[in-house]
Scaffold this motif. Structure first.
Motif, PDB file in Angstrom:
ATOM      1  N   GLY A 499     -11.051  -2.202   3.234  1.00 52.69           N
ATOM      2  CA  GLY A 499     -10.564  -0.995   2.472  1.00 52.69           C
ATOM      3  C   GLY A 499     -11.156  -1.543   0.988  1.00 52.69           C
ATOM      4  N   MET A 500      -9.789  -0.866  -0.093  1.00 50.14           N
ATOM      5  CA  MET A 500     -10.902  -0.932  -1.429  1.00 50.14           C
ATOM      6  C   MET A 500      -9.631  -2.122  -1.958  1.00 50.14           C
ATOM      7  N   TRP A 501      -9.058  -1.984  -1.645  1.00 49.23           N
ATOM      8  CA  TRP A 501      -6.778  -3.593  -2.321  1.00 49.23           C
ATOM      9  C   TRP A 501      -7.317  -4.543  -0.930  1.00 49.23           C
ATOM     10  N   TRP A 502      -8.207  -5.476  -1.272  1.00 52.56           N
ATOM     11  CA  TRP A 502      -8.259  -7.017  -0.777  1.00 52.56           C
ATOM     12  C   TRP A 502      -6.855  -7.383  -0.847  1.00 52.56           C
ATOM     13  N   THR A 503      -6.256  -7.483  -2.290  1.00 53.76           N
ATOM     14  CA  THR A 503      -5.107  -8.622  -2.034  1.00 53.76           C
ATOM     15  C   THR A 503      -3.683  -7.896  -0.929  1.00 53.76           C
ATOM     16  N   ALA A 504      -4.321  -6.572  -0.207  1.00 58.66           N
ATOM     17  CA  ALA A 504      -3.435  -6.269   0.339  1.00 58.66           C
ATOM     18  C   ALA A 504      -3.153  -7.040   2.472  1.00 58.66           C
ATOM     19  N   GLY A 505      -4.590  -7.006   2.126  1.00 58.03           N
ATOM     20  CA  GLY A 505      -5.109  -7.986   3.309  1.00 58.03           C
ATOM     21  C   GLY A 505      -4.767  -9.264   3.454  1.00 58.03           C
ATOM     22  N   LEU A 506      -4.546  -9.836   1.968  1.00 58.97           N
ATOM     23  CA  LEU A 506      -4.207 -11.352   1.785  1.00 58.97           C
ATOM     24  C   LEU A 506      -2.511 -11.164   2.261  1.00 58.97           C
ATOM     25  N   LEU A 507      -1.861 -10.430   1.295  1.00 59.54           N
ATOM     26  CA  LEU A 507      -0.846 -10.362   1.390  1.00 59.54           C
ATOM     27  C   LEU A 507       0.461  -9.804   2.969  1.00 59.54           C
ATOM     28  N   ASN A 508      -0.411  -9.671   3.212  1.00 60.19           N
ATOM     29  CA  ASN A 508      -0.214  -7.995   4.851  1.00 60.19           C
ATOM     30  C   ASN A 508       0.880  -7.388   4.261  1.00 60.19           C
ATOM     31  N   VAL A 509       0.911  -6.829   2.711  1.00 53.93           N
ATOM     32  CA  VAL A 509       2.234  -6.051   2.323  1.00 53.93           C
ATOM     33  C   VAL A 509       2.694  -4.513   3.271  1.00 53.93           C
ATOM     34  N   LYS A 510       3.097  -3.770   3.135  1.00 50.90           N
ATOM     35  CA  LYS A 510       3.085  -2.118   3.238  1.00 50.90           C
ATOM     36  C   LYS A 510       3.397  -2.044   2.442  1.00 50.90           C
ATOM     37  N   THR A 511       3.581  -0.459   2.599  1.00 54.51           N
ATOM     38  CA  THR A 511       3.189   0.843   1.567  1.00 54.51           C
ATOM     39  C   THR A 511       4.427   0.661   0.938  1.00 54.51           C
ATOM     40  N   SER A 512       5.546   0.719   1.825  1.00 54.27           N
ATOM     41  CA  SER A 512       7.204   1.133   1.267  1.00 54.27           C
ATOM     42  C   SER A 512       7.513   0.193   1.048  1.00 54.27           C
ATOM     43  N   GLU A 513       7.132  -0.870   1.190  1.00 55.55           N
ATOM     44  CA  GLU A 513       7.780  -2.562   0.792  1.00 55.55           C
ATOM     45  C   GLU A 513       7.122  -3.130  -0.592  1.00 55.55           C
ATOM     46  N   LEU A 514       5.977  -1.873  -1.539  1.00 49.07           N
ATOM     47  CA  LEU A 514       5.843  -2.317  -2.307  1.00 49.07           C
ATOM     48  C   LEU A 514       6.815  -2.218  -3.865  1.00 49.07           C
ATOM     49  N   ARG A 515       7.016  -2.782  -4.515  1.00 43.87           N
ATOM     50  CA  ARG A 515       7.145  -2.847  -4.948  1.00 43.87           C
ATOM     51  C   ARG A 515       7.068  -4.045  -6.854  1.00 43.87           C
ATOM     52  N   PHE A 516       6.737  -2.740  -8.027  1.00 37.31           N
ATOM     53  CA  PHE A 516       6.422  -3.459  -9.028  1.00 37.31           C
ATOM     54  C   PHE A 516       7.603  -4.403 -10.393  1.00 37.31           C
ATOM     55  N   GLY A 517       6.853  -5.350 -10.510  1.00 42.33           N
ATOM     56  CA  GLY A 517       7.833  -5.909 -10.822  1.00 42.33           C
ATOM     57  C   GLY A 517       7.215  -5.693 -12.539  1.00 42.33           C
ATOM     58  N   PRO A 518       7.718  -6.669 -13.375  1.00 42.02           N
ATOM     59  CA  PRO A 518       7.281  -6.464 -15.067  1.00 42.02           C
ATOM     60  C   PRO A 518       6.160  -7.366 -15.311  1.00 42.02           C
ATOM     61  N   THR A 519       5.632  -8.300 -14.173  1.00 40.68           N
ATOM     62  CA  THR A 519       4.699  -8.258 -14.725  1.00 40.68           C
ATOM     63  C   THR A 519       3.256  -8.031 -14.021  1.00 40.68           C
TER      64      THR A 519
END
Length: 635
Positions: A499-519
């Protein structure tokens, strides 16, 4: 600690360098610090070498079509980069076999298995030589042309090294049955790949000459323009490519006696480079190539192109140019950051050092690497991320640190899933040139003469010292590199596609869970993300007579233009898939969250936008190759 590498003395002589004690690491990263701290083990459960070979296998089997000699889903410039990755991987395989032989390691399957692997992928490079869309590339931007130069020079380097190795060919035939049948004719025959060297060299030379027309001294005191179809824009990547390609032409171009079938820039209507030759034959180690590299490097490091993080911004506009102003200075810097703008220069610096053993080239390169690593949120002193993952809420992203987060290299477009075909190629480019920079240093056998090297050549003590310190600095980055390779590997799907976004592999995050804070997202003041959202239809970028009706562009909701190849094949800006319905009152972070979920939510953030592609696969291959090369040095 930010390294102000641009302040490194550029014109230090080789003689004074020979008397110095070298270190390419800041003092707080001294040798007494452990190289790798105890903690999580990022070593794969199968050999790293096999992981690398599996990555190239998937890239070629899934995306390359031999009958057309290319990757049909690639665009012209990304295909050129893919060829470079193939050549680089072949060189790594070759070097690995040499190291194995020197250490008495038996290769499973023997010579025939390794020769088959190398010949397989080399034959695909030959196919790509004929499948490359050279007629379109001749009419494209100057950076597109320079990717072609780098690719075929890398291939030429591989051919030269592999054809001369002693471990490539067995001494006789009939291994295993006690029969030896070998004639002098067969034994003395060179490897078949050398047949293609003149063709590769010819293409590199022609495209270097075409690209050299972009060098301009009437504006900004020098520098390469990016695109002849736009208003002057002197950007980092085109100048870095010109430096790297020019010094590689000086070092590795074997000469060219072919005046046909493709005319060079002296026969067309483009302005000639100041270093252009009218010779009917082109010779190796021509000083004009070195002069071009040195002039471009001197211009770049004095251009104020780096920001407060020590990273290269995208480039410079000239204020008032479209309105007829007399201003000729590069005074409007676009602050957009891309990973590849921090990478290509490393190849230029490493090769300039090979020509002129001036430690300032290596110091500047190491400082740039350290600035990149710091901008991903990685602490080299502790060999770990600066942010504690244990304190994150479900779906929360760690803070953006400039060029990534939680120690993972990342594009601005990654988190929102709106990366273009261009951006999907960038991290792999950075890793490729990092690998080139961190290759082991050996004393060159050929003495090159430059305008900065007036002293006698340094002796063995100099080379041993600088090689040792260079290797120590590169090995210091191995913990960060393992961290990124581990994250990238976890983005692979069931077919082995990265995949393109390597950070997602480290965090094991799901798309529906993504939340973007101010930083969570990169600040976008004074930036134009033209590589993902298209070139804006504004007078800053486009001449008045070429503007499309309506204007605008350069950001969400505005009309943009992505200039097409002459055959009409083009990538599209990704913002179209994220635009909200007319009248929507969602803005800012709410828009980012909705866009990030994409059109299909299967839980995998790397299926958003363009999804997994040949470009994202090349990024996975490049990070594994980089880690393998460093791991061999560290053994």
């Amino acid at each position: 600690m930010l390294v102000q590498w641009a302040k490194v003395a550029f014109l230090a002589t080789a003689a004074s360098a020979a008397e110095q004690s070298f270190s390419f690491l800041p003092r707080h990263l001294g040798k007494d610090n452990p190289l790798v701290v105890k903690g999580r083990d990022y070593v794969f459960n199968v050999t790293l070498f096999d992981e690398m070979i599996n990555a190239i296998d998937v890239m070629q089997e899934a995306y390359f079509q031999p009958w057309v000699g290319t990757w049909p889903s690639a665009i012209d410039w990304t295909a050129a980069v893919l060829g470079t990755h193939i050549a680089g991987t072949l060189e790594t395989v070759h070097r690995s076999l040499e190291i194995a032989a020197s250490r008495g390691v038996e290769i499973s399957g023997g010579w025939s298995a390794t020769e088959n692997t190398i010949s397989l992928y080399f034959s695909q490079l030959i196919g790509f030589y004929f499948g490359q869309n050279i007629f379109a590339l001749r009419q494209e931007a100057f950076d597109d042309m320079l990717w072609v130069v780098l690719g075929w020079l890398d291939t030429t380097q591989f051919v030269d090294g592999y054809s001369s190795t002693l471990s490539r060919s067995p001494l006789g035939f009939g291994d295993g049955n006690g029969v030896e049948f070998s004639t002098e004719t067969l034994r003395n025959r060179t490897w078949h790949g050398t047949l293609w060297t003149p063709a590769f060299a010819h293409r590199a030379r022609v495209f270097w000459e075409l690209a050299a027309a972009g060098w301009d001294t009437t504006l900004c005191g020098g520098g390469m323009n990016w695109n002849p179809r736009l208003l002057p824009y002197k950007n980092a990547i085109t100048n870095e490519l010109y430096i790297a390609a020019s010094v590689m032409m000086y070092l590795h171009f074997p000469g060219d006696e072919n005046n046909s079938p493709f005319i060079s820039s002296e026969h067309n209507h483009q302005p000639r480079s100041p270093s252009h030759s009218r010779d009917k034959k082109w010779y190796p180690h021509d000083p004009k190539y070195l002069a071009a590299a040195l002039d471009a490097y001197s211009w770049l490091i004095s251009s104020n192109m780096t920001n407060e993080l020590g990273l290269y911004a995208d480039g410079f506009h000239i204020s008032g140019y479209s309105s007829g102003s007399n201003n000729t200075k590069c005074d409007e810097r676009d602050e957009m950051l891309y990973t590849y703008n921090q990478g290509v220069l490393l190849t230029g610096q490493r090769n300039l050092f090979s020509v002129d053993p001036n430690p300032s080239y290596l110091k500047a390169g190491h400082a740039l690497i350290q600035n990149v690593i710091q901008a991903t949120g990685w602490d080299l002193a502790r060999n770990s991320p600066v942010d504690d993952l244990n304190n994150l809420k479900p779906g929360e992203l760690p803070p953006w640190r400039g060029l990534g987060r939680v120690g993972i290299l990342e594009e601005v477009c990654d988190a929102k899933g709106e990366c273009s075909q261009d951006a999907q190629t960038f991290k792999g480019i950075w890793m490729h040139h990092f690998t080139a920079f961190c290759s082991p240093i050996t004393q060159p056998q050929l003495r090159h003469t430059t305008k900065t090297s007036t002293a006698p050549p340094p002796g063995p003590d100099f080379w041993n010292s600088i090689a040792r310190e260079h290797s120590a600095a590169c090995l210091r980055y191995s913990g960060w590199l393992k961290h990124n390779a581990h994250a990238a590997a976890r983005t692979r799907d069931s077919e082995g596609k990265f995949g393109m976004w390597w950070t997602a592999g480290l965090l094991n995050v799901k798309t529906s869970e993504l939340r973007f804070g101010p930083t969570s997202l990169a600040p976008m003041e004074r930036v134009t993300d033209h590589r993902n959202q298209g070139v804006p239809q504004t007078s800053e970028w486009v001449a008045a007579e070429d503007l499309l009706p309506g204007g605008g562009g350069g950001g969400p909701g505005g009309p943009t233009v992505v200039y097409k190849d002459r055959d009409g094949k083009v990538q599209r800006p990704m913002i179209g898939s994220c635009q909200l319905s007319t009248g929507s009152k969602k803005t800012g972070l709410m828009v980012a969250e909705e866009c990030s979920r994409g059109l299909v939510d299967d839980g995998d953030p790397n299926t958003r936008g363009r999804g997994r592609t040949v470009e994202t696969q090349s990024g996975g291959l490049a990070v594994l190759r980089a880690l393998w090369e460093l791991s061999v040095q560290g053994e």
